[in-house]
Design a protein around this motif. Sequence first.
Motif, mmCIF file in Angstrom:
data_model
loop_
_atom_site.group_PDB
_atom_site.id
_atom_site.type_symbol
_atom_site.label_atom_id
_atom_site.label_comp_id
_atom_site.label_asym_id
_atom_site.label_seq_id
_atom_site.Cartn_x
_atom_site.Cartn_y
_atom_site.Cartn_z
ATOM 1 N N SER A 1 3.039 -1.813 -12.676
ATOM 2 C CA SER A 1 1.962 -0.958 -13.328
ATOM 3 C C SER A 1 1.536 0.098 -12.593
ATOM 4 O O SER A 1 0.854 -0.280 -11.343
ATOM 5 C CB SER A 1 1.025 -1.647 -14.043
ATOM 6 N N ALA A 2 1.678 1.497 -12.738
ATOM 7 C CA ALA A 2 1.091 2.410 -11.861
ATOM 8 C C ALA A 2 -0.490 2.183 -11.771
ATOM 9 O O ALA A 2 -1.035 1.754 -12.858
ATOM 10 C CB ALA A 2 1.268 3.827 -12.181
ATOM 11 N N PRO A 3 -1.139 2.469 -10.578
ATOM 12 C CA PRO A 3 -2.392 2.499 -10.570
ATOM 13 C C PRO A 3 -3.267 3.387 -11.582
ATOM 14 O O PRO A 3 -2.911 4.498 -11.604
ATOM 15 C CB PRO A 3 -2.922 2.801 -9.059
ATOM 16 N N THR A 4 -4.494 2.902 -12.192
ATOM 17 C CA THR A 4 -5.341 3.994 -12.896
ATOM 18 C C THR A 4 -6.434 4.120 -12.255
ATOM 19 O O THR A 4 -7.204 5.189 -12.604
ATOM 20 C CB THR A 4 -5.707 2.796 -14.361
ATOM 21 N N ILE A 5 -6.586 3.925 -11.100
ATOM 22 C CA ILE A 5 -7.957 3.910 -10.371
ATOM 23 C C ILE A 5 -7.489 4.628 -8.887
ATOM 24 O O ILE A 5 -6.617 4.063 -8.296
ATOM 25 C CB ILE A 5 -8.590 2.756 -9.685
ATOM 26 N N VAL B 1 -1.097 0.413 -3.247
ATOM 27 C CA VAL B 1 -0.347 0.926 -2.224
ATOM 28 C C VAL B 1 0.901 0.989 -2.783
ATOM 29 O O VAL B 1 1.484 -0.233 -3.237
ATOM 30 C CB VAL B 1 -0.445 0.566 -1.098
ATOM 31 N N GLU B 2 1.691 2.179 -3.002
ATOM 32 C CA GLU B 2 2.975 1.945 -3.636
ATOM 33 C C GLU B 2 3.927 1.478 -2.320
ATOM 34 O O GLU B 2 3.836 1.714 -1.128
ATOM 35 C CB GLU B 2 3.727 3.293 -3.799
ATOM 36 N N ILE B 3 4.913 0.663 -3.013
ATOM 37 C CA ILE B 3 5.772 -0.063 -1.903
ATOM 38 C C ILE B 3 6.942 0.788 -1.736
ATOM 39 O O ILE B 3 7.796 1.112 -2.765
ATOM 40 C CB ILE B 3 6.045 -1.574 -2.500
ATOM 41 N N PRO B 4 7.410 1.235 -0.610
ATOM 42 C CA PRO B 4 8.551 1.957 -0.387
ATOM 43 C C PRO B 4 9.886 1.245 -0.664
ATOM 44 O O PRO B 4 9.945 -0.024 -0.556
ATOM 45 C CB PRO B 4 8.645 2.390 0.938
ATOM 46 N N VAL C 1 -1.739 -3.891 -5.569
ATOM 47 C CA VAL C 1 -2.938 -3.738 -6.272
ATOM 48 C C VAL C 1 -3.925 -3.955 -5.051
ATOM 49 O O VAL C 1 -4.010 -5.193 -4.461
ATOM 50 C CB VAL C 1 -3.330 -4.257 -7.424
ATOM 51 N N VAL C 2 -4.892 -3.145 -4.648
ATOM 52 C CA VAL C 2 -5.984 -3.566 -3.615
ATOM 53 C C VAL C 2 -7.388 -3.403 -4.291
ATOM 54 O O VAL C 2 -8.297 -3.614 -3.362
ATOM 55 C CB VAL C 2 -6.016 -2.426 -2.537
ATOM 56 N N THR C 3 -7.422 -3.487 -5.539
ATOM 57 C CA THR C 3 -8.669 -3.566 -6.145
ATOM 58 C C THR C 3 -9.276 -4.854 -6.457
ATOM 59 O O THR C 3 -10.680 -5.210 -7.008
ATOM 60 C CB THR C 3 -8.791 -2.429 -7.490
ATOM 61 N N GLU C 4 -8.617 -5.739 -6.229
ATOM 62 C CA GLU C 4 -8.998 -7.338 -6.462
ATOM 63 C C GLU C 4 -8.039 -8.044 -5.924
ATOM 64 O O GLU C 4 -6.751 -7.595 -5.258
ATOM 65 C CB GLU C 4 -8.905 -7.650 -8.083
ATOM 66 N N GLY C 5 -8.243 -9.533 -5.931
ATOM 67 C CA GLY C 5 -7.309 -10.277 -4.999
ATOM 68 C C GLY C 5 -7.876 -11.515 -5.423
ATOM 69 O O GLY C 5 -8.988 -12.178 -6.187
ATOM 70 N N ASN C 6 -6.882 -12.656 -5.192
ATOM 71 C CA ASN C 6 -7.285 -14.094 -5.393
ATOM 72 C C ASN C 6 -7.495 -14.659 -3.917
ATOM 73 O O ASN C 6 -6.638 -14.477 -3.049
ATOM 74 C CB ASN C 6 -6.338 -14.738 -6.009
ATOM 75 N N GLU C 7 -8.473 -15.591 -3.882
ATOM 76 C CA GLU C 7 -8.756 -16.447 -2.775
ATOM 77 C C GLU C 7 -8.495 -17.732 -3.124
ATOM 78 O O GLU C 7 -9.245 -18.362 -4.140
ATOM 79 C CB GLU C 7 -10.020 -15.995 -2.301
ATOM 80 N N PHE C 8 -7.778 -18.767 -2.209
ATOM 81 C CA PHE C 8 -7.560 -20.086 -2.677
ATOM 82 C C PHE C 8 -7.231 -20.941 -1.582
ATOM 83 O O PHE C 8 -7.053 -20.539 -0.373
ATOM 84 C CB PHE C 8 -6.435 -20.270 -3.737
#
Length: 143
Positions: free
Chosen positions: A60-64, A69-72, A89-96
């Motif tokens: 999914s293309a970013p909306t923000i 960051v697009e992967i080459p 996607v750099v707007t969120e992440g999971n930590e575990f």
Amino acid sequence: MATIPTPETGLVIAYAYLWRREHQAGQDEGLKDRPSVIVLAVDREADGATVVTVLPITHSAPTIPGGAVEIPAPVKRHLGLDDQRSWVVVTEGNEFLWPGYDLRKVARKDRYDYGFVPPGFFNQILKAFLALHPTGKNLATRD
């Protein structure tokens, strides 16, 4: 039998990523296994556990603006991903806690990872992530 890899920054793993919107809706497990990039792996001194932060890869293309960051294409080929456009996607992440119950085997392979993104591309991802999350807060935490 697949060996669980050592969590290192830049490693792309197969992971049941829990999107923020899924978490807010009350879900506790991601609906889809997806490649995710490890951006941080820290060993806790108190108990020796490793805390990992991953960012999801999506078609999914970013909306923000600046939210991904697009992967080459050459990086996608290197990782064995499909040839559709994809973004980290750099707007969120999971930590575990590593390895966690959401680590998955790569489809049709006897391994848990796709390999490493090249260092230059990883630096682009990290720079974009840190621009939005300079303190590392607001990440979904999973145990």
